[in-house]
Design an enzyme around this catalytic site. Sequence first.
Site, short mmCIF file in Angstrom:
data_model
loop_
_atom_site.label_atom_id
_atom_site.label_comp_id
_atom_site.label_asym_id
_atom_site.label_seq_id
_atom_site.Cartn_x
_atom_site.Cartn_y
_atom_site.Cartn_z
N GLN A 17 -12.69 -6.75 -6.19
CA GLN A 17 -11.56 -6.20 -6.20
C GLN A 17 -10.36 -6.79 -6.21
OE1 GLN A 17 -9.25 -2.73 -3.00
NE2 GLN A 17 -11.30 -3.59 -2.56
N GLU A 139 -11.60 -8.13 2.63
CA GLU A 139 -10.60 -7.35 2.88
C GLU A 139 -10.02 -7.11 4.28
OE1 GLU A 139 -7.71 -4.88 3.01
OE2 GLU A 139 -8.43 -5.05 0.94
N ASP A 168 -7.30 -6.77 -0.59
CA ASP A 168 -7.71 -7.19 -1.78
C ASP A 168 -6.64 -6.44 -2.83
OD1 ASP A 168 -10.28 -8.40 -1.80
OD2 ASP A 168 -11.20 -6.62 -0.97
N GLY A 247 10.86 1.60 11.72
CA GLY A 247 12.13 1.48 11.38
C GLY A 247 13.20 2.31 12.11
N GLY A 248 14.36 2.52 11.63
CA GLY A 248 15.45 3.22 12.48
C GLY A 248 15.39 4.65 12.67
#
Length: 415
Positions: A17, A139, A168, A247-248
């Site tokens: 892959q 993977e 991968d 995040g914020g």
Amino acid sequence: MGKALDGVRILDFTHVQSGPTCTQLLAWFGADVIKVERAGAGDITREQLRDVPGADSLYFTMLNHNKRSVTIDTKNPEGKLVLEALIQKCDVLVENFAPGALDRMGFTWERIQELNPRMIVASVKGFGPGPYEDCKVYENVAQCVGGAASTTGFDDGPPVVTGAQIGDSGTGLHLALGIVTALYQRTMTGRGQKVLAAMQDGVLNLCRVKLRDQQRLERTGVMKEYPQYPNGTFGEAVPRAGNASGGGQPGWILKCKGWEHDPNAYIYFITQAPVWVKICNVIGREEWATHPDYATPDARLPRLKEIFAEVERWTMTKTKFEAMEILNEHDIPCGPILSMKEIADDESLRKTGTIVEVEHPVRGKYLTVGNPIKLSDSPTEVTRSPLLGEHTDEVMAELGYSREQIDALRTAGAI
């Protein structure tokens, strides 16, 4: 109009892959990708997870579009000569063998440079230089050693790997960028170079926000946007954050109408600060817009579980698509949890070429993922993956071999 990588020839020694993801992307941009495979067997994924007897598996076909296949016995002395001729004619050699395999074949960096000083040798490896550089990586191993698994899942459960193939396919995308960059530099230097994409490095690059949070945690001892706040505890390492956004703008996955029988009847909902008043109006809690416990982002952080529970009471009265339509009318960011079946049936994705239907001479029609990167002057046409050794004679003729020489090489088992 030509393709972006017209004239670039890739010698593809990749399998499974990570490498095929890279070379397929280059082929979609117009590079001539010559995939070298073992006679009689080929890439191991041709037969892995087969769903149609006697046909190449979807695992193989969905990673090897727009390529040509040649079969060469690299242990045969005459086969090695064929490979040397290919190295002299190609611009890039891409491989994802186990560490040291290319050297054992007799194609060290020094030998390749002797044959073609302009050759770019691009490699996927599990680790970069260090104590683990000789270890094989797959993977899920890459997701674990790159920091993804330790930060994925819920705090009261074990580490979890993601369904996205960030080890991968993610590393293959990184390698493709490295190759294109090296090709650009070669236009000025005239020299080839080595390009390395380590799977651990690629996964870590995609987990950069967690490395950010590690440093924040060490300085402050707490991260208020994580669901552990305010009642949970924080240890020395970044914890698993469930469905928090990272995040914020706090977000969470919420139930929608039908969740009792549909495992994907959910929506991702973000309490974005600029639309907080609209959120309050939509869910029928208008008083929260001005209440001191809810009016500001800092005030809301300790109460996120309560807030999401209230939003969920509203989303459970709507299907995920109804909720998305209403929320988008108010610019409230959200996204339905789409199943693979829903994605496969999405006509808009087919129109953009993100999902493509391809005809195969053995398996018939099948769906595949198209080029995720769209260039206005280099549109992608996805063509089927090659049959094993389908282009051996064609490529040999391009190298200058006569019909008689090709027949002799085949008789000798070199091709």
